[in-house]
Design an enzyme around this catalytic site. Structure first.
Site, PDB file in Angstrom:
ATOM      1  N   LYS A  14     -20.840   6.915 -38.273  1.00 32.49           N
ATOM      2  CA  LYS A  14     -21.624   6.043 -37.378  1.00 32.49           C
ATOM      3  C   LYS A  14     -22.809   6.788 -36.764  1.00 32.49           C
ATOM      4  O   LYS A  14     -23.917   6.262 -36.714  1.00 32.49           O
ATOM      5  CB  LYS A  14     -20.720   5.482 -36.277  1.00 32.49           C
ATOM      6  CG  LYS A  14     -19.728   4.468 -36.820  1.00 32.49           C
ATOM      7  CD  LYS A  14     -18.750   4.027 -35.757  1.00 32.49           C
ATOM      8  CE  LYS A  14     -17.775   2.995 -36.323  1.00 32.49           C
ATOM      9  NZ  LYS A  14     -16.655   2.758 -35.422  1.00 32.49           N
ATOM     10  N   ASP A  71     -14.882   8.654 -39.366  1.00 36.16           N
ATOM     11  CA  ASP A  71     -15.476   7.345 -39.120  1.00 36.16           C
ATOM     12  C   ASP A  71     -16.603   7.437 -38.083  1.00 36.16           C
ATOM     13  O   ASP A  71     -17.674   6.851 -38.257  1.00 36.16           O
ATOM     14  CB  ASP A  71     -14.366   6.395 -38.640  1.00 36.16           C
ATOM     15  CG  ASP A  71     -14.829   4.960 -38.635  1.00 36.16           C
ATOM     16  OD1 ASP A  71     -15.279   4.501 -39.704  1.00 36.16           O
ATOM     17  OD2 ASP A  71     -14.771   4.312 -37.567  1.00 36.16           O
ATOM     18  N   GLU A  85      -7.806   2.562 -38.894  1.00 40.30           N
ATOM     19  CA  GLU A  85      -7.870   2.357 -40.336  1.00 40.30           C
ATOM     20  C   GLU A  85      -6.430   2.434 -40.846  1.00 40.30           C
ATOM     21  O   GLU A  85      -5.568   3.014 -40.176  1.00 40.30           O
ATOM     22  CB  GLU A  85      -8.677   3.497 -40.996  1.00 40.30           C
ATOM     23  CG  GLU A  85     -10.112   3.613 -40.541  1.00 40.30           C
ATOM     24  CD  GLU A  85     -11.013   2.584 -41.189  1.00 40.30           C
ATOM     25  OE1 GLU A  85     -10.769   2.223 -42.347  1.00 40.30           O
ATOM     26  OE2 GLU A  85     -11.950   2.117 -40.521  1.00 40.30           O
ATOM     27  N   THR A 142     -16.497  -6.508 -47.065  1.00 40.14           N
ATOM     28  CA  THR A 142     -15.405  -5.628 -47.464  1.00 40.14           C
ATOM     29  C   THR A 142     -15.652  -4.231 -46.897  1.00 40.14           C
ATOM     30  O   THR A 142     -16.662  -3.989 -46.242  1.00 40.14           O
ATOM     31  CB  THR A 142     -15.331  -5.495 -48.994  1.00 40.14           C
ATOM     32  OG1 THR A 142     -16.420  -4.672 -49.435  1.00 40.14           O
ATOM     33  CG2 THR A 142     -15.421  -6.846 -49.685  1.00 40.14           C
ATOM     34  N   GLY A 144     -12.903  -5.324 -33.768  1.00 33.38           N
ATOM     35  CA  GLY A 144     -12.264  -6.644 -33.801  1.00 33.38           C
ATOM     36  C   GLY A 144     -12.997  -7.562 -34.766  1.00 33.38           C
ATOM     37  O   GLY A 144     -14.221  -7.506 -34.888  1.00 33.38           O
ATOM     38  N   VAL A 185     -22.073  -0.007 -36.767  1.00 37.69           N
ATOM     39  CA  VAL A 185     -21.885   0.770 -35.540  1.00 37.69           C
ATOM     40  C   VAL A 185     -21.632  -0.207 -34.400  1.00 37.69           C
ATOM     41  O   VAL A 185     -22.449  -1.091 -34.149  1.00 37.69           O
ATOM     42  CB  VAL A 185     -23.146   1.619 -35.225  1.00 37.69           C
ATOM     43  CG1 VAL A 185     -22.923   2.441 -33.962  1.00 37.69           C
ATOM     44  CG2 VAL A 185     -23.511   2.501 -36.404  1.00 37.69           C
TER      45      VAL A 185
END
Ligand code: ADP
Ligand code: ASP
Ligand code: MG
Length: 815
Positions: free
Chosen positions: A682, A678, A667, A555, A797, A609
């Site tokens: 990372k 985001d 997002e 999730t 993806g 990442v």
């Protein structure tokens, strides 16, 4: 001569007794054959239960007694032809009446002596042997019943009497020498004193009866017929993969049975050992299977470990104190007092400092042991030279057994590292000087896990079972399950990993299946599951206490991310694509890392990442091999890369962002991508994994969005501002173009500091040609100073993310 013993399950009912008869009838009997039988399965326990009810003035003892009666009568009715039933039924009823009188006595008195208890339980075997002998006769077998109380003579230690072998051997020899019938049916378990009082040989003692008769009569074979196909590498009811051992030595069999392999009552070997009478353990329900042969000096297998067994309900008694050092005779006194109390010691360890002695005893004996030991050492205790005996209960012993263990190095190392890896706490260790046995005392709740993990390690050619508990079955989760499904066979055959999904959960439902959820119809199973709850899920995972457990979080949910710590604390690995935990405040990140280390539970988040790209793993390998990271430069946002690759003269910035959103590259709130949050997460994770202590607020974020866009409260308003600031975005583009450069959203970590922001990338830079939603990372390290180590490829993806999670699972498997 041959002795066959049939256990409780084998004679549990008429149907089973018919199987027993078929086995007996198929034997080629030339001379005497002895058939020793147990009580009908469960009857000994029922008799004891009835007695305890009666002693406690509980009238329901009559119901259990009735049930016992019904079972015997029903067995007779199903075995014996109607015309011959009547005398048999009346004899059995007569016995049951005597039994009833005994129970009435208990009810009135409110107490039971071991002598009465033996009298009561003896009815189990006396009735079964009578019924079976009558059935054999009715089936035209040349059979007769012989009461073993006339043959086996013991002292009066009721409950577990000691056999007078001299007398017993003589009795057996003379009886069977002149016996006329071919088949003699004998009740197991029961015996009698010289005065003729009924005694018993201890729970499970019918095996012993058979061995005593075999030894006394020089039988050429002792067969133990039971409900499993031999002595197994571990208790088959606990370890599904356990296998029957083809051949085993007397000593190994004895050791395994002493340490809990209930299939053979421990003293059984002793009467046949000297005469080298082989013991064959067979399955009444699968007579075609070869079973286990117990013989002398068995060396046929290369495996040094023959079996693993466990003794439950154990307690540790520890005696310690300064007064014990260097004073001879303390252990002698300790053992003496326990022996006077008839408390048997299962395991002993003493540190060479002599400061303490630790003994494993049966949990049932703890109170008596404590009182007796404290009394025996009262003087030393009063002088504070010795502490009062300390008792720890709720423990079990697990033992590795094998004659050849002594000639192999490293077995205990293997054993303890396997237990350690599975977070099984070891309370005490013992290794016999014969090295036929290495035992460890562990918590009772860990036995199942420990047995399975050890069995896997010593018997299953390195096949490791991974138990997955998966939450999140959306885009990524679904792909992940499909990939496991497809690769299952390969993993098992090539990587020796047996991956099983034990639980699945989404936000609504959860489902558990300890045997593994079918990956071809998991959707149906989940839909039929119970209502989901994060805590309920955790408690269930913890309760199952399976080895190599992995919690998989597919999730992006912060509440799920907040549950990792308890999993790790229970030595359950955590694998996740959810960035929230690894990018949370440093303290929390550090705590999770520490828990992972302390509890030997991997915490892996490679997909945080660059999706499936091996970025974090590479980083870890560099550091582990002694390299150090100076600089990281990276394009880490598939969404931003898509946006800037498509933003050209022909399009407006607003339209490109809208398209990216529509195609699922951003997002749900694209501002999270475009504001750089985001990407900042990372680079934060990469910096931390490189060994730097850094938090979000230390990351310099140079926004390219106008302040007005950043301040918008909703997604539609955000898009509106992109339209109004068209000129701003066009100007960024034009300026880069005029410099012969392209715009890329870059994350940099250098000299302990991190920043994220839009940069103009010149045409000779490795970032210049980055296509689509690809990611790229450059590591500059001690070893890669001039030319960086470069990792590049699709960085977003569901498919590649799922494969990254999969890779983490395999990493856990090879841990
Ligand atoms: P019976 O009533 O025939 O005497 P038991 O119940 O006494 O049978 O013994 C058989 C049982 O022993 C098996 O059903 C199994 O659960 C248990 N057992 C424990 N350890 C082992 C082992 N290593 N191999 C085989 N059986 C074992
Ligand atoms: N019936 C006895 C018991 O249950 C003896 C045996 O079955 O071996 O312990
Ligand atoms: Mg038994």
């Amino acid at each position: 001569m041959k002795v066959l013993k049939f256990g409780g399950t084998s004679v549990a009912n008429a149907e089973n007794i018919q199987k027993v008869k078929a086995i007996v009838a198929s034997e080629k009997v030339e001379k005497n054959m002895v058939i020793v039988v147990s009580a009908l399965g469960g009857v000994t326990d029922l008799l004891l239960k009835t007695a305890s009810l009666a002693v406690n003035h509980d009238e329901t003892y009559k119901e259990t007694l009735q049930y016992i009666e019904d079972r015997h009568l029903e067995t007779i009715q199903n075995l014996i032809p109607i015309t011959s039933q009547s005398p048999i039924i009346s004899k059995v009823k007569q016995d049951l009446n005597q039994l009833e009188t005994l129970f009435e006595g208990l009810f009135l008195l409110g107490e039971m002596t071991p002598r009465t208890s033996d009298k009561i339980v003896s009815y189990g075997e006396l009735l079964s042997s009578y019924i079976i002998s009558e059935y054999f006769k009715a089936s035209q077998l040349d059979a007769a019943l012989k009461d073993s109380r006339d043959l086996i003579k013991t002292n009066n230690q009721f409950g577990k009497a000691l056999v007078d072998f001299k007398l017993t051997n003589t009795n057996c020899y003379f009886y069977f020498k002149s016996a006329k019938q071919l088949i003699t049916v004998v009740p197991g378990f029961v015996s009698s004193t010289l005065e003729g009082e009924t005694t018993t040989l201890g729970r499970g003692g019918s095996d012993y009866t058979a061995a005593i008769i075999a030894g006394a009569t020089d039988a050429n074979l002792l067969e133990i017929w039971t409900d499993v196909s031999g002595m197994y590498t571990a208790n088959p009811k606990v370890v599904k993969q356990a296998k029957a051992i083809e051949k085993i030595s007397y000593e190994e069999a004895m050791e395994l049975s002493h340490f809990g392999a209930k299939v053979l009552y421990p003293p059984t070997v002793q009467p046949v050992l000297q005469k080298q009478i082989p013991i064959l353990i067979k399955n009444t329900f699968k007579p075609e299977e070869i079973g286990t042969l117990i013989v002398k000096d068995e060396k046929s297998t290369e495996l040094p470990v023959k079996g693993i067994s466990n003794v439950d309900k154990v307690a540790l008694l520890t005696l310690e104190g300064v007064g014990m050092v260097g004073i001879p005779g303390i252990s002698k006194r300790l053992f003496e007092v326990l022996s006077q109390e008839s408390i048997s010691v299962i395991l002993i360890t003493q540190a060479s400092s002599e400061h303490s002695i630790c003994l494993g005893i049966s949990a049932a004996d703890t109170t008596r042991a404590k009182v007796a030991v404290n009394e025996a050492f009262a003087y030393e205790i009063s002088l504070k030279k010795i502490e009062p005996a300390n008792i720890e209960s709720g423990l079990s012993i697990i033992a590795l057994v094998g004659d050849q263990m002594k000639s192999h190095q490293g077995l205990s190392g293997k054993m303890f590292s396997t237990l350690g890896k599975n977070n099984v706490n070891i309370r005490a260790i013992a290794q016999g000087a014969s090295e036929r046995n290495i035992s460890a005392v562990i918590d009772e709740k860990d036995v199942n896990k420990a047995l399975n993990a050890l069995h896997e390690r010593f018997f299953e050619e390195q096949t490791k079972q991974l138990n997955l508990f998966v939450t999140g079955v959306g885009n990524v989760g679904e792909k992940f399950l499909a990939q496991i499904h497809q690769q299952k066979k390969f993993l098992k055959e090539r990587l020796k990993l047996n991956v099983r999904v034990i639980a699945l959960s989404n936000s609504k439902k959860m489902v558990f299946n300890e045997n593994g959820i079918s990956l071809s119809n998991w959707k149906e199973e989940l839909a039929a599951g119970e209502v989901a709850s994060l805590n309920g899920f955790f408690e269930k995972v913890k309760g199952l206490n399976l080895r190599n457990s992995i919690f998989v979080d597919n999730t992006a949910n912060d509440v799920v991310a907040a549950t990792y710590a308890p999993y790790l604390r229970n030595s359950i690995a955590v694998v996740t694509c959810n960035k929230i935990a690894a990018a949370s405040d440093y303290k929390n990140y550090q705590l999770l890392k520490k828990l992972s280390f302390n509890y030997n539970a991997p915490f892996l988040f490679e997909t945080n990442v660059g999706a499936g790209l091996p970025i974090i793993d590479t980083l870890k390998n560099l550091i582990a091999s002694g390299d150090s990271i100076h600089t990281i430069k990276a394009v880490l946002s598939g969404s931003l890369n898509f946006v800037f690759n498509n933003f050209k003269e022909s399009s407006t910035f607003h339209d490109v962002v809208q398209q990216a959103k529509k195609e699922g590259y951003t997002e749900p709130d694209p501002k999270i991508d475009l504001s750089g949050v985001d990407v900042a997460r990372k680079i934060l994770i990469l910096a931390r994994e490189s060994g730097y202590q850094i938090d979000m607020e230390n990351i310099e974020n140079l926004p390219f969005l106008p302040q007005e866009s950043l301040d918008t409260p909703t997604v539609p308003e955000f898009f509106e501002t992109l339209k109004t600031h068209d000129a701003h975005f066009n100007a960024l583009y034009e300026k880069a173009k005029a410099n012969g450069a392209r715009l890329k959203y870059v994350a940099t970590f250098e000299n302990g500091k991190a920043k994220v922001g839009l940069e103009e990338i010149p045409s000779d830079h490795p970032f210049y040609n980055l296509e689509g939603k690809d990611n790229i990372v450059l590591f500059y390290t001690d070893r890669y100073q001039e030319q960086p180590l470069l990792i590049k490829g699709a960085g977003a993806g569901a498919d590649v993310t799922a494969s990254g999670i999969f890779a983490d699972i395999i990493r856990v498997g090879s841990n």
